[in-house]
Enzyme design. Structure first.
Site, PDB file in Angstrom:
ATOM      1  N   ARG A 294       0.825  -1.208   0.000  1.00  0.00           N
ATOM      2  CA  ARG A 294       0.000   0.000   0.000  1.00  0.00           C
ATOM      3  C   ARG A 294       0.863   1.264   0.000  1.00  0.00           C
ATOM      4  O   ARG A 294       0.541   2.239  -0.682  1.00  0.00           O
ATOM      5  CB  ARG A 294      -0.951  -0.023   1.197  1.00  0.00           C
ATOM      6  CG  ARG A 294      -2.040  -1.042   0.995  1.00  0.00           C
ATOM      7  CD  ARG A 294      -2.937  -1.248   2.197  1.00  0.00           C
ATOM      8  NE  ARG A 294      -3.980  -2.199   1.807  1.00  0.00           N
ATOM      9  CZ  ARG A 294      -5.028  -2.517   2.567  1.00  0.00           C
ATOM     10  NH1 ARG A 294      -5.177  -1.977   3.765  1.00  0.00           N
ATOM     11  NH2 ARG A 294      -5.920  -3.374   2.127  1.00  0.00           N
ATOM     12  N   TYR A 431      -6.212  -0.719  -6.891  1.00  0.00           N
ATOM     13  CA  TYR A 431      -5.526  -1.952  -6.467  1.00  0.00           C
ATOM     14  C   TYR A 431      -4.871  -1.828  -5.092  1.00  0.00           C
ATOM     15  O   TYR A 431      -4.796  -0.767  -4.542  1.00  0.00           O
ATOM     16  CB  TYR A 431      -4.608  -2.528  -7.542  1.00  0.00           C
ATOM     17  CG  TYR A 431      -3.409  -1.792  -8.083  1.00  0.00           C
ATOM     18  CD1 TYR A 431      -2.735  -0.802  -7.402  1.00  0.00           C
ATOM     19  CD2 TYR A 431      -2.896  -2.180  -9.341  1.00  0.00           C
ATOM     20  CE1 TYR A 431      -1.599  -0.212  -7.942  1.00  0.00           C
ATOM     21  CE2 TYR A 431      -1.774  -1.587  -9.885  1.00  0.00           C
ATOM     22  CZ  TYR A 431      -1.123  -0.601  -9.179  1.00  0.00           C
ATOM     23  OH  TYR A 431      -0.012  -0.023  -9.705  1.00  0.00           O
ATOM     24  N   GLU A 432      -4.526  -2.970  -4.514  1.00  0.00           N
ATOM     25  CA  GLU A 432      -4.042  -3.044  -3.120  1.00  0.00           C
ATOM     26  C   GLU A 432      -5.054  -2.466  -2.139  1.00  0.00           C
ATOM     27  O   GLU A 432      -4.696  -1.810  -1.159  1.00  0.00           O
ATOM     28  CB  GLU A 432      -2.685  -2.355  -2.955  1.00  0.00           C
ATOM     29  CG  GLU A 432      -1.553  -2.970  -3.754  1.00  0.00           C
ATOM     30  CD  GLU A 432      -1.303  -4.441  -3.449  1.00  0.00           C
ATOM     31  OE1 GLU A 432      -1.735  -4.913  -2.382  1.00  0.00           O
ATOM     32  OE2 GLU A 432      -0.688  -5.114  -4.291  1.00  0.00           O
ATOM     33  N   GLY A 433      -6.329  -2.722  -2.395  1.00  0.00           N
ATOM     34  CA  GLY A 433      -7.395  -2.172  -1.550  1.00  0.00           C
ATOM     35  C   GLY A 433      -7.857  -0.856  -2.121  1.00  0.00           C
ATOM     36  O   GLY A 433      -7.074   0.092  -2.181  1.00  0.00           O
ATOM     37  N   GLN A 438      -9.241   1.758   2.151  1.00  0.00           N
ATOM     38  CA  GLN A 438      -8.240   2.489   2.944  1.00  0.00           C
ATOM     39  C   GLN A 438      -8.931   3.338   4.015  1.00  0.00           C
ATOM     40  O   GLN A 438      -8.457   3.442   5.147  1.00  0.00           O
ATOM     41  CB  GLN A 438      -7.377   3.402   2.061  1.00  0.00           C
ATOM     42  CG  GLN A 438      -6.670   2.703   0.909  1.00  0.00           C
ATOM     43  CD  GLN A 438      -5.803   1.547   1.344  1.00  0.00           C
ATOM     44  OE1 GLN A 438      -5.087   1.635   2.344  1.00  0.00           O
ATOM     45  NE2 GLN A 438      -5.882   0.436   0.623  1.00  0.00           N
TER      46      GLN A 438
END
Lengths: 580, 580
Positions: A294, A431-433, A438
């Site tokens: 992240r 992407y990556e959450g 977040q």
């Protein structure tokens, strides 16, 4: 095509004048990572990236091709990747015992920003390799570490993270890929993964897939996931890539941008894998790596912010269009264009301090001899991670859109490479959450862990650093007001979480932005202070005007956002889905 | 691919329950344009567009091709254009004496919204034809009108607007194309135009270029421009297209989106042209048409807002992902997803009232028998034009980005057609005057003309309509506060224009947004009132919740924006261009 010139003066200003990165040399193992050494390495990377990578941007945008199960990366990527890894940049911050360069993580982030400006699609190949390294380093057996880490640290092999499936995106507990134990201690993997970056290509001798899958007897949901190494080529007895494993690329996605990075659908059919870590600890095993990823995505966003900003400034300085009230005839003489450029500068330069400081805390959390310092640093890393990820990536899209406006109609034409920044950046919010995830991470986890210690540290630190002296009063007073409002809103959030969790969730995205903008206010305070004693009057003036702009136009958003968060629409959840 | 279902209930609600479009029937010539007739025509258009145009979206995105001087439009465009024009939609609102349908301009905007949702790239072909019609109708000789208008009204021929040149974008006075008078009364045109939409294609028998050029003895700048008709094919004595004129397409642009619309570079080499209107009155001749074109672009933005919103809502209703606190398992049960969807609804539905109301004022300004009513209506058209253009197009980009977030990673993949909405929409913020130019038009022109009568009308109207009754108090009070703040800021702006014009220019974009959001507040007040007496409880509830959301989250931005406008960064212009 967008041009890229690494902002060396800005980078050194943040590292040295704001963050005192020289203190890294006092950490065990980093005694040689002096400001001069770091600065020299940054310059060396800058030269390589400006000259060899940035020019590949248009070819990268033309995309990867998929043919007979193979992915062909854009022209120029393969030789550049070879050059990049042979120069040691892939394992820059990895441990020397595994073949890395053993340099600070902070330096890694600086280089990552530059790579992301030069070509954000290329970034994915080394970045996922680093993620894979981190996951195996944290959870692998000694034998697994011995086999895989040296190849990943040098970039000889690349890595992937195989999590998402068609039905399992944000809801990772829905993963269905199965891993069946075999008599020889290995596993047989069966399933399909989608959106796998760097999932198939010919740039490395092997690809190490780090796969989230479910053992036959595991509980449902996230508590039943385990992690596995599934190499593209099985290793022969001498450790070299041998027979092809039965993990295959079915197709690649056609995307909005980021075309140079292949996004693969992978099938595992009777694929051979090795379990990493304990059964059903998959989410735990992914945890450290996911958080690092992240931060990495946030830094990609920073790189794209910088690319948008510097190109818009250059164009506005050069392009003659209309006579302004000032008498000037370039775009930059027009007040509305200045508004856009200063927005871009204020956000990019403020975001850089946030991103690099997070990197510095990672180094301190890993290497400082004092456990209390390590713990405090870890608190900051935890707090900052969702801020860096969501704020820097939202900013990238916002600034890319502004850059297009500065270019006018020309910004919409592909050959200028400006619209590409927007297309390439939008994935970073996903992407990556997703950035919504977040916000949930910030609100539900970071505000509550250790009884709310994380935000308290932030408020205490900023209050303590708000000065009394006249030359900084223009920012000190508004910043104090923002901190007070954010603190009150944080208390409101902590209370809402206990009693009205939907209200808290509803305000999450706005709260995250308010938090990040307050953090940027703190960064602009520090930059304004450092600018007072800066030798270059032009640079100092630029920092001062940009800080004033930030205070006047961006910081006030904190109050609007906090007001919104604390006053949720009560009837929101009462609207039935069908009546939308 | 994005799906499109025309929002017939919303359209009829705005036309009938909010704007009382039935009053159109009292205008001369429109006695048959009753609500039922309009509603029937809207339904007929909706069916055509949903079934025949919307499915071309992916092919449209694949783009036009350029070969040997010819442009080949996307597959399906040619037959659909034929069907569309033969059904009478091109000249829907043009006068019957020239072969148009003689229906209200308002209806034309409703259909334009739907075309823009179904395929915004296609919109350009009929839309530029309408612009060309308007320019010739307003300024052409009787003979020119007789020759060109009937062919443009039926869409048998299409039109273009040839203004931009490489050095002349926002600064239109920099146009260099020359028109040399010939002995026979015609002109010889020499020059290059860029960014010419629909500049070359095979869908029509002829293309009528409306060209801004400079006579040999003309003064420099905007005061030396004249307008010319330059047809692609010269007309033979029987009025039919004959020999090829020497205006040629050199290339087409590769753009971020809007690929189905060809964007041409045209060269005029010894091209034959006919002057339209008086010498050096070119800017004046373009004026009416340009303002109409700005409303058109705003409506294109509205169409893209609707497309983004309805697809995001459908996806969120259908996609299962994660378990929400409510127990529901579709995306729409998550508060952060509702935040995004309600933002989209609040902006799209509010913008629709703004756009249609502007259309209605155009009809009133043209056709009402009472000169005072016509004048008042024209004031509203003048005020609303930059609001519709800039707000609806900024909103389109914003909502397209939100739609991508709702789709998550899938929103970034081309096959879903969602990222296409963002790519297609971004041009709307640029063409027909960038949104920065719109802000300048609002501030410099619309706030000052007729001694500030335009904004005064707005404030008076809204104040008068703010009710006292309890069920609407939730919106009445916040709206009154917004109006007061905006009014104070308008006075500040009018003063700043006289004394500190750079401060006024600096705040223009924020002021425009504050104005538009206040206008949307007025729209949501009216929609809330109408919803109180609406027969469908689900529809009424949806309107009420969305209005509450608007009041809580979007309307407060007015105060933040007004505060920013009134407190400009003083040092802004003092930063030298080189120090950015």
């Amino acid at each position: 095509m967008a041009r890229y010139q690494a902002p060396l003066r800005e980078i050194n200003f943040v590292l040295n004048d704001i963050l005192d990165a020289g203190r890294l040399t006092r950490l065990p193992g980093f005694s040689e990572a002096t400001p001069d050494v770091l600065s020299g390495l940054v310059e060396e990377a800058a030269r390589l990236l400006e000259e060899q990578l940035a020019p590949l941007s248009a070819k990268s945008d033309a995309g990867c091709t998929f043919q007979d199960g193979e992915v062909i990366v854009p022209e120029g990527f393969k030789p550049f990747y070879k050059l990049y890894r042979e120069s040691g940049w892939v394992g820059l911050a990895q441990k020397t015992e595994y073949g890395g360069q053993g340099l600070p993580y902070t330096l890694g982030k600086v280089v990552e920003e530059m790579v992301s400006s030069a070509n954000v699609a290329f970034t994915l190949y080394p970045a996922l390799t680093a993620s894979c390294f981190e996951a195996i380093e944290a959870n692998g057996s000694e034998e697994q570490k011995k086999i895989y880490l040296p190849r990943l640290a040098t970039g000889e092999w690349t890595g992937t993270m195989c999590m998402t499936e068609p039905q399992a995106g944000s809801d990772i507990g829905a993963v269905k890929t199965r891993a069946y134990p075999q008599a020889d201690g290995r596993y047989r993997l069966e399933g399909t993964k989608i959106f796998i970056s760097s999932g198939e290509h010919q740039m490395a001798d092997n690809i190490v897939h780090f796969v989230l899958a479910r053992l036959p007897d595991s509980p449902p949901g996230v508590k039943g996931l385990s992690t596995f190494i599934v190499p593209k080529f099985l290793l022969s007895t001498d450790g070299l890539p041998g027979a092809r494993n039965t993990v295959r690329c079915l197709s690649i996605e056609h995307k909005m941008g980021l075309h140079g990075s292949c996004t693969c659908t992978l099938t595992f059919e009777n694929a051979k894998g090795w379990r990493v870590g304990e059964p059903n600890q998959g989410i735990h095993n992914m945890f450290v790596m996911m958080n690092m990823a992240r931060i990495m995505v946030g830094v990609q966003g920073l790189g794209q912010c910088e690319l948008a900003t510097q190109n818009a400034i250059r164009y506005a300085q050069e392009r003659r269009q209309g006579k302004a009230a000032s008498g000037g005839e370039t775009l930059i003489e027009h007040p509305d264009v200045r508004r856009m450029l200063l927005t871009m500068k204020a956000m990019t330069e403020g975001a850089r301090v946030l991103a690099y400081e997070t990197g510095l805390y990672v180094d301190l959390s890993r290497h400082h001899p004092d456990a209390a310092v390590r713990q405090e640093a870890q608190d900051w890393v935890d707090l900052n991670t969702p801020l860096v990820k969501a704020f820097c990536t939202d900013a990238a899209v916002e600034l890319a859109a502004l850059a297009i406006q500065v270019y006018g109609g020309h910004g919409y034409i592909r050959e200028h490479g400006i619209e590409q920044i927007l297309r390439d950046s939008k994935i970073l919010c996903l992407y990556e959450g997703t950035n919504g995830i977040q916000a949930m991470d910030l609100v539900r986890r970071k505000l509550t862990q250790h009884e709310g210690r994380l935000p308290r540290r932030f408020f205490e630190r900023v209050r303590n650093e708000i000065p009394d002296d006249a030359p900084l009063r223009f920012i000190a007073q508004p910043l104090l007001k923002a901190v007070e409002d954010l603190e009150a809103t944080t208390l409101w959030m902590q209370d809402a979480l206990r009693t009205r969790s939907e209200d808290a969730a509803f305000g999450g995205a706005d709260f995250l932005r308010a938090f990040a903008l307050t953090y940027l206010g703190y960064n602009w305070l520090r930059m304004s202070r450092a600018a007072l004693r800066h030798a270059d009057a032009g640079f100092a003036k630029s920092k001062r005007v940009t800080a004033e702009f930030f205070v006047q136009r961006l910081l006030p958003q904190v109050h609007a956002l906090c007001g919104t968060v604390r006053n949720p629409t009560q009837s929101l959840m009462s609207l039935s889905a069908a009546n939308f």
